[in-house]
Design a protein around this motif. Sequence first.
Motif, PDB file in Angstrom:
ATOM      1  N   UNK A 153      17.504  68.364  44.340  1.00 39.22           N
ATOM      2  CA  UNK A 153      18.693  68.035  43.931  1.00 39.22           C
ATOM      3  C   UNK A 153      19.833  69.341  44.249  1.00 39.22           C
ATOM      4  N   UNK A 154      21.074  68.879  44.648  1.00 42.16           N
ATOM      5  CA  UNK A 154      22.028  69.976  44.875  1.00 42.16           C
ATOM      6  C   UNK A 154      23.462  69.633  44.400  1.00 42.16           C
ATOM      7  N   UNK A 155      23.984  70.758  43.914  1.00 42.00           N
ATOM      8  CA  UNK A 155      25.340  70.394  43.143  1.00 42.00           C
ATOM      9  C   UNK A 155      26.430  71.481  43.751  1.00 42.00           C
ATOM     10  N   UNK A 156      27.334  70.688  44.131  1.00 37.80           N
ATOM     11  CA  UNK A 156      28.644  71.650  45.020  1.00 37.80           C
ATOM     12  C   UNK A 156      29.697  71.415  44.142  1.00 37.80           C
ATOM     13  N   UNK A 157      30.608  72.284  44.214  1.00 32.44           N
ATOM     14  CA  UNK A 157      31.947  72.264  43.348  1.00 32.44           C
ATOM     15  C   UNK A 157      32.852  72.999  44.339  1.00 32.44           C
ATOM     16  N   UNK A 158      33.885  72.387  44.398  1.00 31.31           N
ATOM     17  CA  UNK A 158      35.354  72.678  44.973  1.00 31.31           C
ATOM     18  C   UNK A 158      35.899  73.999  44.460  1.00 31.31           C
ATOM     19  N   UNK A 159      36.032  75.126  44.996  1.00 35.99           N
ATOM     20  CA  UNK A 159      36.732  76.336  44.596  1.00 35.99           C
ATOM     21  C   UNK A 159      37.241  77.140  45.461  1.00 35.99           C
ATOM     22  N   UNK A 160      38.207  77.679  45.442  1.00 33.87           N
ATOM     23  CA  UNK A 160      38.870  78.663  46.342  1.00 33.87           C
ATOM     24  C   UNK A 160      39.011  77.837  47.642  1.00 33.87           C
ATOM     25  N   UNK A 161      39.158  76.740  47.639  1.00 31.78           N
ATOM     26  CA  UNK A 161      39.299  76.047  48.833  1.00 31.78           C
ATOM     27  C   UNK A 161      38.072  75.676  49.995  1.00 31.78           C
ATOM     28  N   UNK A 162      36.874  75.869  49.144  1.00 32.53           N
ATOM     29  CA  UNK A 162      35.745  75.672  49.917  1.00 32.53           C
ATOM     30  C   UNK A 162      34.637  74.960  48.945  1.00 32.53           C
ATOM     31  N   UNK A 163      33.572  74.551  49.495  1.00 31.75           N
ATOM     32  CA  UNK A 163      32.400  73.872  48.507  1.00 31.75           C
ATOM     33  C   UNK A 163      31.441  74.801  48.398  1.00 31.75           C
ATOM     34  N   UNK A 164      31.088  75.107  47.223  1.00 31.38           N
ATOM     35  CA  UNK A 164      30.174  76.011  46.851  1.00 31.38           C
ATOM     36  C   UNK A 164      28.893  75.467  46.371  1.00 31.38           C
ATOM     37  N   UNK A 165      27.749  75.848  46.531  1.00 36.14           N
ATOM     38  CA  UNK A 165      26.338  75.355  46.008  1.00 36.14           C
ATOM     39  C   UNK A 165      26.350  76.264  44.753  1.00 36.14           C
ATOM     40  N   UNK A 166      26.491  75.443  43.628  1.00 39.36           N
ATOM     41  CA  UNK A 166      26.564  76.181  42.169  1.00 39.36           C
ATOM     42  C   UNK A 166      25.002  75.857  41.680  1.00 39.36           C
ATOM     43  N   UNK A 167      24.284  74.792  41.838  1.00 35.71           N
ATOM     44  CA  UNK A 167      22.869  74.739  41.238  1.00 35.71           C
ATOM     45  C   UNK A 167      22.154  73.967  42.041  1.00 35.71           C
ATOM     46  N   UNK A 168      20.795  73.975  41.790  1.00 37.72           N
ATOM     47  CA  UNK A 168      19.813  73.190  42.701  1.00 37.72           C
ATOM     48  C   UNK A 168      18.398  72.861  41.949  1.00 37.72           C
ATOM     49  N   UNK A 169      17.821  71.889  42.206  1.00 36.54           N
ATOM     50  CA  UNK A 169      16.277  71.672  41.694  1.00 36.54           C
ATOM     51  C   UNK A 169      15.449  71.294  42.772  1.00 36.54           C
ATOM     52  N   UNK A 170      14.219  71.725  42.426  1.00 33.70           N
ATOM     53  CA  UNK A 170      13.366  71.539  43.366  1.00 33.70           C
ATOM     54  C   UNK A 170      11.869  71.165  42.562  1.00 33.70           C
ATOM     55  N   UNK A 171      11.376  69.860  42.725  1.00 29.32           N
ATOM     56  CA  UNK A 171      10.281  69.473  42.176  1.00 29.32           C
ATOM     57  C   UNK A 171       9.152  69.027  43.174  1.00 29.32           C
ATOM     58  N   UNK A 172       8.162  69.547  43.085  1.00 29.05           N
ATOM     59  CA  UNK A 172       6.946  69.160  43.908  1.00 29.05           C
ATOM     60  C   UNK A 172       5.731  68.844  43.034  1.00 29.05           C
ATOM     61  N   UNK A 173       5.261  67.756  43.314  1.00 28.24           N
ATOM     62  CA  UNK A 173       4.452  67.084  42.281  1.00 28.24           C
ATOM     63  C   UNK A 173       3.252  66.350  43.107  1.00 28.24           C
ATOM     64  N   UNK A 174       2.101  66.205  42.420  1.00 25.82           N
ATOM     65  CA  UNK A 174       1.091  65.245  42.798  1.00 25.82           C
ATOM     66  C   UNK A 174       0.933  63.962  42.054  1.00 25.82           C
ATOM     67  N   UNK A 175       1.285  63.046  42.800  1.00 20.08           N
ATOM     68  CA  UNK A 175       1.437  61.486  42.029  1.00 20.08           C
ATOM     69  C   UNK A 175       0.176  61.040  41.215  1.00 20.08           C
ATOM     70  N   UNK A 176      -0.735  61.486  41.654  1.00 23.87           N
ATOM     71  CA  UNK A 176      -2.018  60.794  41.014  1.00 23.87           C
ATOM     72  C   UNK A 176      -2.463  62.117  39.894  1.00 23.87           C
ATOM     73  N   UNK A 177      -2.310  63.428  39.928  1.00 26.30           N
ATOM     74  CA  UNK A 177      -2.971  64.266  39.025  1.00 26.30           C
ATOM     75  C   UNK A 177      -1.932  64.721  38.338  1.00 26.30           C
ATOM     76  N   UNK A 178      -0.655  64.738  38.482  1.00 29.92           N
ATOM     77  CA  UNK A 178       0.517  65.190  37.776  1.00 29.92           C
ATOM     78  C   UNK A 178       0.612  66.500  38.146  1.00 29.92           C
ATOM     79  N   UNK A 179      -0.294  67.453  38.899  1.00 24.90           N
ATOM     80  CA  UNK A 179       0.178  68.858  39.115  1.00 24.90           C
ATOM     81  C   UNK A 179       1.568  69.083  39.698  1.00 24.90           C
TER      82      UNK A 179
END
Length: 238
Positions: A153-179
Motif C-alpha cells: 500500500x502507498x499513500x501520496x499527498x499533494x504538497x508544494x505542487x507535487x505528489x509525495x509518498x508519505x507512507x507505505x506498507x508491505x506485508x508478505x505472508x504464507x497463506x497456509x502457515x501464517x508466517x
Amino acid sequence: MKIFNFFMLMLFVQVGFAQKTFLFPKVKPSGSSVEQLTPNNWTVIETTTGDLNGDGRDDVAVIYESDKITDEARTYGDNNSEIIKETQKPRILAIYFKDKVTGSYRLSTQNNDFILRSEEGGKLGDPLNQIGIKDQQLYLRFQGGAEWRWEMGYTFKFENKDWFLTSAINLYFNQNTGDMTERVYDFKTRELFTTVGNLHRRDVANRKTSEVLYFSQLRTFKTFKKPWAWEIMPNVYL
C-alpha cells in the motif's frame, strides 16, 4: 557491396523493431466529467473522489486501462532497469482537481507506470485492490502471489505542487502457515516499523521493532516509478 547493403538494411530494421515502444496518450487537461476526460480506446476501471488539495471540493483520481493488449517493458529492482517484458493492457493513473469557479476538472498529474497491470498479481489475478482518498491523501493498494502472498500500500499527498509518498506498507505472508513479515514506513517521521511472526497469532508470536529510515529526499511519482522499483534497504524492495 550488395551483401553489405542488405546487411545494413536488416540491421536498421531490427533496430527499428527493438526501439518500437507503446505510446501512451496524453489525457485531456480539463473536462466536465470523467467520461469526457477518458482517452479514446481506453476504459475507466477505477475511480475515487475526495478533497486532495484542501479547497473543500471533491477531486477525482481515475485509473484507465487500454482496450488493447501490447508488450511492455516494466521496471523491477530500481527506478530505471526495464528488465521484464510483459504482454498485457497498459494502465494510466490520472488525478484531477475540481475547479472552484467552473466546476470542471483540471489535470494535476498523469502517471503511466505506477499502477500494476492485471497480469502482475500472480495466481491471485489482478493485483489492483483499492484506490481511495482520505485526509487529503491518495491511497493505492495492491495484492498478489500464491501460497506466499504480498500486500502493498502507498499513500501520496499533494504538497508544494507535487505528489509525495508519505507512507507505505508491505506485508508478505504464507497463506497456509501464517508466517509473515510486515513493514510500515512513515516517510514524514523517517521511521520504519517491522513486525515478524504469525498472521494468525499477532498478539502472541510476533516481534515488533522500529528503526530510523535513511533516504535523501521524499519520493514522488516522478522519482518512484512503480512498486518494487525502490530498494529502500539491502534486499528490501518497496
